[in-house]
Design a protein around this motif. Structure first.
Motif, PDB file in Angstrom:
ATOM      1  N   ARG A 105     -98.054  -3.859  88.132  1.00  0.00           N
ATOM      2  CA  ARG A 105     -99.228  -4.750  88.076  1.00  0.00           C
ATOM      3  C   ARG A 105     -99.094  -5.854  89.125  1.00  0.00           C
ATOM      4  NH1 ARG A 105     -98.538  -4.872  81.758  1.00  0.00           N
ATOM      5  NH2 ARG A 105     -96.653  -5.855  82.562  1.00  0.00           N
ATOM      6  N   VAL A 106    -100.223  -6.161  89.783  1.00  0.00           N
ATOM      7  CA  VAL A 106    -100.199  -7.212  90.806  1.00  0.00           C
ATOM      8  C   VAL A 106     -99.906  -8.557  90.149  1.00  0.00           C
ATOM      9  CG1 VAL A 106    -101.582  -8.477  92.500  1.00  0.00           C
ATOM     10  CG2 VAL A 106    -101.811  -5.983  92.318  1.00  0.00           C
ATOM     11  N   GLN A 107     -98.967  -9.309  90.724  1.00  0.00           N
ATOM     12  CA  GLN A 107     -98.610 -10.629  90.197  1.00  0.00           C
ATOM     13  C   GLN A 107     -99.198 -11.754  91.043  1.00  0.00           C
ATOM     14  OE1 GLN A 107     -96.691 -11.119  87.191  1.00  0.00           O
ATOM     15  NE2 GLN A 107     -97.696  -9.115  87.256  1.00  0.00           N
ATOM     16  N   CYS A 108     -99.076 -11.603  92.346  1.00  0.00           N
ATOM     17  CA  CYS A 108     -99.575 -12.639  93.248  1.00  0.00           C
ATOM     18  C   CYS A 108     -99.547 -12.117  94.681  1.00  0.00           C
ATOM     19  CB  CYS A 108     -98.705 -13.906  93.153  1.00  0.00           C
ATOM     20  SG  CYS A 108     -97.009 -13.630  93.685  1.00  0.00           S
ATOM     21  N   THR A 152    -105.590 -16.759  98.792  1.00  0.00           N
ATOM     22  CA  THR A 152    -104.731 -15.775  98.124  1.00  0.00           C
ATOM     23  C   THR A 152    -104.088 -16.308  96.856  1.00  0.00           C
ATOM     24  OG1 THR A 152    -103.121 -16.493  99.773  1.00  0.00           O
ATOM     25  CG2 THR A 152    -104.218 -14.396 100.158  1.00  0.00           C
ATOM     26  N   ASP A 153    -104.033 -17.637  96.687  1.00  0.00           N
ATOM     27  CA  ASP A 153    -103.456 -18.200  95.465  1.00  0.00           C
ATOM     28  C   ASP A 153    -104.290 -17.899  94.226  1.00  0.00           C
ATOM     29  OD1 ASP A 153    -101.318 -19.172  96.863  1.00  0.00           O
ATOM     30  OD2 ASP A 153    -102.000 -21.263  96.923  1.00  0.00           O
ATOM     31  N   VAL A 193    -103.991 -13.712  87.209  1.00  0.00           N
ATOM     32  CA  VAL A 193    -102.959 -13.143  86.341  1.00  0.00           C
ATOM     33  C   VAL A 193    -102.695 -14.100  85.174  1.00  0.00           C
ATOM     34  CG1 VAL A 193    -100.522 -12.453  86.212  1.00  0.00           C
ATOM     35  CG2 VAL A 193    -101.934 -11.763  88.181  1.00  0.00           C
ATOM     36  N   ALA A 194    -102.584 -15.386  85.488  1.00  0.00           N
ATOM     37  CA  ALA A 194    -102.327 -16.390  84.439  1.00  0.00           C
ATOM     38  C   ALA A 194    -103.464 -16.433  83.423  1.00  0.00           C
ATOM     39  CB  ALA A 194    -102.133 -17.763  85.079  1.00  0.00           C
ATOM     40  N   ASP A 195    -104.697 -16.200  83.880  1.00  0.00           N
ATOM     41  CA  ASP A 195    -105.859 -16.222  82.989  1.00  0.00           C
ATOM     42  C   ASP A 195    -106.079 -14.885  82.284  1.00  0.00           C
ATOM     43  OD1 ASP A 195    -106.249 -18.795  83.786  1.00  0.00           O
ATOM     44  OD2 ASP A 195    -108.074 -18.422  84.969  1.00  0.00           O
TER      45      ASP A 195
END
Ligand code: UD1
Ligand code: CA
Length: 460
Positions: free
Chosen positions: A150-153, A201-202, A208-210
């Motif tokens: 899964r993409v993290q950042c 990009t941030d 992800v956090a949401d």
């Protein structure tokens, strides 16, 4: 099935393009004769975007003028403070319930099918990123995934650790997400990073956090995601685009003797069994009927050529219409508003301008025909000139059916040569010529029997 949201396209085009070493703003440099930015705008239009926002900076007035034909929302980014800051400028004008698709004015070869997949991947409140696996990922932001994939950042090259730099999956920059989400995340950006910029990009980390799903889509071809920063990349993408067009035309049945030496700057429609020889340039809107042959080194701009016509080597045809089974060239030029009917022959070193030539007529060698209406089955001898210009005004020449014009004739317009007339070689025709007659204007031939050529003194 989710319902498609209205689409707002944002195009970033504020880059200065210093490395182009040009006075022209980067996004106005062309591929296939069309500004880079226009390629992207046309994709957005094909996607039926509700609105298109172009974020501009350097050379804004010039860019706006060049794209004045399109209905665009122009948004100025006065200072370039990063991609996040650039996108922020466009957001106030975008309704919350729209899907935002982010494109780049200097990435011209992205395709509609790839963007449709990207848009589909953003349905159901997901963030969709266009990413790619590159053999050499240097310079790009890297896609960081967890053990489950899964993409993290996204981490920028300049902020990346050694391990992250070894990642080959990169961020192309193109993405799709709902406007309300984007607005929330953009408001949270800061510039605490290696470049002191607001990184778009941030937002991936925020998503992800949401708990928002991050989906990724790959392009079909690498050239789709490549940007233009210098003249070398411009030339490479020109070739990639030309190859794409050539491939499409060959699928439609066109025989291209060498697709690497074929340039189309516009649109080409073809009948069956059309052959285009090497090094041909096609501009504007060109249509070629069945079995048309285009010889090497020929330029066609806004011409319609009917079935069976052959255009030989080194011809230039512009804004003209050519009938069936004509023969043109080698080395012929059709200037604007030339209309050739069927089976007309225009030979070497012949220039035709703003003239209509009826069926079966021939202008085979070294002639200029301008502002002329020519009937059928006329034969124009070598070196014939219509003198259409008196220094101030242009005048018409009218030539009837079955006229025969001897070589090296000048037709001083306005003048009419009626049907069936014959004009003797070397004539200067200043008055109308009656039908079915012989007309010539020629000094008497004189022979001087006792004449000696001059000789040098020591030969006497
Ligand atoms: C950005 C991405 C990076 C990605 C790369 C793809 C960020 C922070 N990084 O890199 O992950 O791999 O694109 O090429 O987004 N622009 C503006 N205004 C600005 C800054 C940029 O309009 O203030 C435009 C530029 O004109 C250009 C595009 O945004 O068309 C990308 O900018 P560029 O500086 O080339 O990319 P990076 O930020 O280095
Ligand atoms: Ca003469």
């Amino acid at each position: 099935m989710s319902v498609d949201l209205p689409l707002s396209v944002v195009v970033l085009a504020a880059g200065q393009g210093t490395r182009m070493k040009s006075r022209l703003p980067k996004v106005l440099h062309t591929i296939a004769g069309k500004p880079l930015l226009e390629h992207v705008i046309e994709d957005a239009l094909r996607l039926e975007a509700a609105d298109i926002h172009v974020v501009f900076g350097h050379g804004g007035a010039q860019v706006r003028e060049a794209l004045a034909a399109y209905d665009l929302q122009w948004v100025e980014q006065k200072e370039q403070r990063g991609t996040g800051h650039a996108v922020e400028q466009a957001l106030p004008a975008i309704p919350d319930n729209h899907l935002v698709l982010l494109l780049y004015g200097d990435v011209p070869l992205i395709t509609v099918p790839t963007l449709q997949r990207l848009i589909a991947a953003a349905q159901g409140d997901a963030l969709a990123l266009l990413t790619a696996e590159l053999a050499d990922p240097s310079g790009y932001g890297r896609i960081v995934r967890d053990a489950a994939g899964r993409v993290q950042c996204i981490v920028e090259q300049k902020d990346a650790t050694e391990d992250q730099l070894a990642i080959h999956e990169i961020n192309t920059g193109m993405l799709a997400v709902k406007a309300d989400r984007l607005k929330q995340w953009i408001a949270r950006l800061d510039d605490n990073n290696a470049q002191g910029e607001f990184y778009l990009t941030d937002i991936v980390g925020f998503a992800v956090a949401d708990g928002v799903t991050v989906n990724t889509v790959y392009p079909d071809e690498q050239c789709e995601i490549e940007g233009v920063n210098n003249k070398r990349q411009l030339a490479e993408l020109e070739r990639a685009f030309q190859w794409r067009q050539a491939r499409q035309l060959m699928e439609e049945g066109l025989t291209l003797r060498d697709p690497a030496r074929f340039d189309l700057r516009g649109t080409l429609s073809i009948g069956q069994d059309v052959i285009i020889d090497c090094n041909v340039l096609i501009e504007g809107e060109v249509a070629l009927g069945d079995e048309v042959y285009i010889g090497p080194n020929t330029v066609l701009k806004n011409v319609h050529i009917d079935a069976g016509t052959r255009v030989h080597t080194n011809c230039v045809l512009e804004d003209s219409v050519v009938g069936k089974r004509c023969e043109i060239g080698p080395y012929a030029r059709l200037r604007p508003q030339s209309e050739l009917a069927d089976r007309v022959k225009v030979g070497n070193f012949v220039e035709i301008k703003k003239s209509q030539i009826a069926t079966g007529s021939k202008v085979n060698h070294l002639s200029y025909v301008g502002d002329t209406t020519m009937g059928a089955n006329v034969n124009v001898g070598a070196g014939t000139i219509t003198c259409n210009y008196d220094g101030v005004y242009k005048h018409q020449t009218v030539i009837g059916d079955n006229v025969f014009i001897g070589s090296d004739t000048q037709l001083v317009a306005p003048v009419t040569v009626a049907e069936g007339a014959t004009i003797g070689a070397g004539s200067t025709i200043t008055r109308d010529v009656p039908a079915e007659t012989l007309t010539l204007s020629r000094a008497q031939q004189v022979t001087v029997e006792e004449w000696q050529r001059p000789k040098k003194a020591d030969e006497r």
